[in-house]
Design an enzyme around this catalytic site. Structure first.
Site, PDB file in Angstrom:
ATOM      1  CD  GLU A 183      56.815  68.135  24.811  1.00  0.00           C
ATOM      2  OE1 GLU A 183      56.876  68.923  25.784  1.00  0.00           O
ATOM      3  OE2 GLU A 183      56.873  66.900  24.948  1.00  0.00           O
ATOM      4  CD  GLU A 388      60.081  64.255  24.338  1.00  0.00           C
ATOM      5  OE1 GLU A 388      59.465  64.333  25.429  1.00  0.00           O
ATOM      6  OE2 GLU A 388      60.714  65.203  23.852  1.00  0.00           O
TER       7      GLU A 388
END
EC number: 3.2.1.21
Length: 490
Positions: A183, A388
């Protein structure tokens, strides 16, 4: 009308079984080093920016830190046993840069850190669990932040390359899936614009987020280049990166809302993937940001295109409706520049989905299918791992352990999201695997220990004992192939 379209999207998909996924499909669980390891100053580990950040009063909601976290550093064998008992075939974890290079520079390799991760990897493989390793999950060695300004300095690209090289050399004979960055958007925006994540910078919100992302993209390409030129042939692994994206659905049929929704995705996925696939940032970002968005040299463009990815990782939790707005004050400069509003309420007053504990997380299962299809279409059908996906429960101290263990909402979340993942596979998206976030309740960044994402409950008041929740048992049944499907053969 878009309103009807949104309601159609909310239709419940058919029940999903393990047999709805290819036999080669990977199911795993995910964690990150700072959130679970603890041992923050043990084993010759150097301090990270999250160690420093959480030790500043007022930065974390409950005043906590990751000094001990859930003590995975000392309990990793127990945790690997749990992964095996639940039936997962893979485990995604991150390596702490400052546990390998205490000062981040590579002048000293910490053999105790190498030994810890070697033992973790070997323990996983002994249980038949494949390691998926993230090189950078936000915990930059603090010396690099203090000495050169961290990700704001172009030199960080070379230091990241040295660190990646050391990891490939020490672990790559057994690790076959590498994720360079987790991220990168969060490092750029929450770390260098809003300032709620380490290193907590918000002094130059129009400049630093885009400089930081620029260097992260180049660092990724550098690590890929090193892996492909020195290790891939002998080790036979793959390398990619994990990007996060909330799906952006136009709030109406108005052309400006559709353009705004596309722009919202450009400011998430396109920011990091377009340079690696097309050689430059999305035109919508250049239009909105102008010279605040750095430019790549022709040599850098060529380098990125040659060193993009073997697979993409998607971290996806939630979705929003998007309306175009101009000159409306937003929560940060990053959102102000996008000229849009992120909406969670439908015209009839209903929410886009059921809210979890975090104020940003609404369960909108159809959003993951749309995101996966978008990525597949735009980036020429890459192999994708969902690295995720999950939801959190509030821990305000009022619920009993019994109630926390019976996490029916999390079970429903996983069922509905996995059903949409299987539908995306039917759509033709090349999805290779799915990692639930997270194995364990853990340190949830700025929220401290007030939010619980785990399949396994961690009792913070009683020795950090582990207790599998209903969602863990649901996954165990699902992976055996008999969830709501008793006796059916695979």
């Amino acid at each position: 009308m878009a309103q009807k379209l949104n309601l159609l999207n909310l239709a419940v998909p058919p029940v999903t079984h393990r047999s709805n996924f290819p036999s080669t499909f990977t199911f795993g669980v995910a964690t990150s080093a700072y959130q679970i390891e603890g041992g923050w100053n043990e084993g010759k580990k150097g301090p990270s920016i999250w160690d420093k950040f959480t030790h500043i009063e007022g930065k974390i909601l409950d005043g906590s830190n990751g000094d001990v976290a859930v003590d995975h550093y000392h309990r990793y064998k127990e945790d690997v046993d749990l992964i095996g008992q639940l039936g997962f075939g893979a485990y995604r974890f991150s390596i702490s840069w400052s546990r390998i290079f205490p000062d981040g520079l590579g002048t000293e390799v910490n053999e105790e850190g190498i030994a810890f991760y070697n033992d973790l990897i070997n323990t996983l493989l002994e249980k038949g669990i494949q390691p998926y390793v993230t090189l950078y999950h936000w915990d930059l060695p603090s010396h690099l932040q203090e000495a050169i300004g961290g990700w704001t300095n172009r030199k960080i690209v070379d230091y990241f390359g040295l660190y990646a090289d050391a990891c490939f050399a020490n672990f790559g004979d057994r690790v076959k899936h590498w994720i360079t960055l987790n991220e990168p958007l969060q490092t750029s925006v929450n770390g260098h614009c809003i300032g709620i994540f380490a290193p907590g910078r918000n002094e130059k919100p129009l400049i630093e987020p885009y400089l930081v992302s620029h260097h992260q993209v180049l660092a990724h390409a550098t690590a890929v280049s090193i892996y492909r030129s020195k290790y891939k042939e002998s080790q036979g692994g793959q390398i990619g990166l994990s990007v996060d994206c909330e799906w952006a659905e136009p709030n109406s049929e108005k052309p400006e809302d559709k353009v705004a929704a596309d722009r919202r995705i450009d400011f998430q996925l396109g920011w990091f993937l377009d340079p690696l696939f097309f050689g430059d940032y999305p035109a919508s970002m250049r239009q909105k940001l102008g010279d605040n968005l750095p430019r790549f040299t022709p040599e850098e463009k060529e380098f990125m295109l040659q060193n993009s990815w073997d697979f993409l990782g998607l971290n996806h939790y939630t979705s929003r409706l998007i309306s175009h707005v101009s000159n409306k004050e937003a929560e940060s400069n990053f959102y102000q520049a996008q000229e849009l509003e992120r909406i969670v309420e439908l015209e009839n007053g209903d929410l886009i989905g059921e809210r979890a504990a975090s104020d940003w997380l609404y369960a909108v299962p159809w959003g993951i299918r749309k995101t996966l299809n978008y990525m597949s279409k735009k980036y020429n059908h890459p192999p994708i791992f969902i690295t995720e996906n999950g939801m959190d429960d509030e821990d305000d101290g009022s619920a009993s352990i019994h109630d926390m263990l019976d996490d029916k909402r999390r079970v429903d979340y996983f069922k509905s999201y996995l059903a949409n993942v299987s539908q995306a596979i039917e759509d033709g998206v090349d999805i290779k695997g799915y990692f639930a976030w997270s194995l364990l309740d853990n340190f949830e960044w700025a929220q401290g220990y007030t939010k619980r994402f785990g399949l396994v409950y961690v009792d913070y008041k009683n020795g950090l004992t582990r207790h599998p929740k209903s969602s863990a048992y649901w996954f165990m049944k699902f992976l055996k192939g008999d969830e709501e499907n008793k006796g059916k053969k695979e």
